[in-house]
Design an enzyme around this catalytic site. Sequence first.
Site, short mmCIF file in Angstrom:
data_model
loop_
_atom_site.label_atom_id
_atom_site.label_comp_id
_atom_site.label_asym_id
_atom_site.label_seq_id
_atom_site.Cartn_x
_atom_site.Cartn_y
_atom_site.Cartn_z
N CYS A 57 0.86 -1.19 0.00
CA CYS A 57 0.00 0.00 0.00
C CYS A 57 0.89 1.24 0.00
O CYS A 57 2.11 1.13 0.16
CB CYS A 57 -0.87 0.00 1.25
SG CYS A 57 0.14 -0.02 2.75
N CYS A 149 2.59 6.08 9.06
CA CYS A 149 1.72 6.34 7.91
C CYS A 149 0.74 7.48 8.21
O CYS A 149 0.20 7.58 9.33
CB CYS A 149 0.95 5.06 7.58
SG CYS A 149 -0.17 5.27 6.19
N GLU A 179 -0.01 -0.92 16.05
CA GLU A 179 -0.74 0.30 15.67
C GLU A 179 -1.75 0.68 16.74
O GLU A 179 -1.87 1.86 17.12
CB GLU A 179 -1.44 0.10 14.32
CG GLU A 179 -2.19 1.35 13.88
CD GLU A 179 -3.15 1.09 12.73
OE1 GLU A 179 -2.76 0.43 11.74
OE2 GLU A 179 -4.30 1.57 12.82
N CYS A 285 -8.23 2.70 6.54
CA CYS A 285 -7.54 3.46 5.48
C CYS A 285 -8.02 3.00 4.10
O CYS A 285 -8.53 1.89 3.94
CB CYS A 285 -6.03 3.32 5.62
SG CYS A 285 -5.41 1.77 5.02
N ASN A 316 -4.25 -6.94 8.08
CA ASN A 316 -5.05 -6.73 6.86
C ASN A 316 -5.07 -7.99 6.01
O ASN A 316 -6.08 -8.31 5.40
CB ASN A 316 -4.55 -5.50 6.10
CG ASN A 316 -3.34 -5.77 5.26
OD1 ASN A 316 -3.45 -6.16 4.11
ND2 ASN A 316 -2.14 -5.61 5.83
S1 SF4 Z 1 -2.59 2.65 7.45
FE1 SF4 Z 1 -3.20 1.73 5.50
S2 SF4 Z 1 -1.94 2.78 3.97
FE2 SF4 Z 1 -0.99 3.14 5.98
S3 SF4 Z 1 0.50 1.51 6.22
FE3 SF4 Z 1 -1.37 0.79 7.21
S4 SF4 Z 1 -2.45 -0.38 5.59
FE4 SF4 Z 1 -0.88 0.88 4.58
#
Ligand code: SF4
Length: 399
Positions: A57, A149, A179, A285, A316
């Site tokens: 991505c 990000c 995250e 996202c 993901n």
């Molecule tokens: S937030 Fe979305 S675009 Fe950013 S690194 Fe994670 S998966 Fe990729």
Amino acid sequence: MPEAPLYFQKGFGLKSLVREPLEQDYRSAFIDRVRANGHELAAEGLTIRLAKEFGFCYGVERTVDYAYQALLKFPGRRIFITDEIIHNPFVNERLIERGVRFLFGRYACGEEIDRLGPEDIVILPAFGVTAAMMEKLKSLRAVLVDTTCGSVLNVWKNVERYARDGFTAVVHGKYDHEETRATVSQALKYPSGRYVVVRDLAEADLVCDTIVRGGDRAAFLRRFEKAVSPGFDPDRDLERVALANQTTMLMSESLEIERRLRRAIATRYGEEHVAAHLRAFDTICSATQDRQDAVAELLREKLDLMIVIGGYNSSNTGHLAEMAGERIPTYHIQGVEELLSADRVRHRDPHSGRIVETPGWLPAKPLVLGLTAGASTPNSKVGEVIERILELRGLTVPA
Ligand code: SF4
């Protein structure tokens, strides 16, 4: 007064110089050809359909690019990364081979963080780091290369605003994911900051039940022991709630959680008071969304089975496998090494999360096979998998 540590967030203007090593490590000319051929490869008795959106991505492209730029910018200096840069073993191992050392997690090099100083470089990964870790790194005065990000920063902004306004953040995510740990730490910057992390619909329902009926406080705290802010009081802290998501969750589930929370708040306080007690902001996202939409589109075609490629700890990727697994036989593999033979595949079961071996995964009959890859999977890995499938079928890679 001591000088502020050097802090970089926008690369070093060395993009053109890292293009070649990046392509060498992660690109696949074969996959470029499959893409150019309408994302389809048809061979004797086998059709492979590649999702319209798959693989790296924009956030991952950027974070890996910055890491390679940092290696070029600071030759001879010690370059660390806090933990996995992204959830793909191949990419992390490639960085180690190129000289990056990891401070924490499965690749930790053993160096004590307190021994770092102004001569050292520390890369912050795409997931970001907790507010406490950021303070720690600043106090060490190491040079910081922040590749968090932009889509993650957007979630942080929302969570901070919720905390400032006295709303408890209900974060749809995994409490132990880097995250999410970084995201919820943003709430704790404010005295009124509170959070609870819900993993799925079942946990969201527990929160909703508590909003509607109150209930067993001790049982709630036991269930969410690791997933709430310190001193969390479900009676007090679920009065005003605000929803955010880990960026890589399943969109359909996040939307359902929002609907259920809205219904619970309306039941408890009345429809006219929903806005005073609930805020919601979709923070999944666009890259995650695009990859999920592309799998949904693939699944509308007639497929016999699906291969999903990506790290076993990649959130993901796991969700892409869950989506496909509800409809057709699906194998989430980390890479080509999992395709043991035409009869056996080693893969992650999306329900139990266990790594299992399954026989008879590639039956010797005409097949249409769907294929996708998570946002942290390089094209080189996707190419290897397709080449191996062709080989297992006794086919050669088309020129
Ligand atoms: S937030 Fe979305 S675009 Fe950013 S690194 Fe994670 S998966 Fe990729």
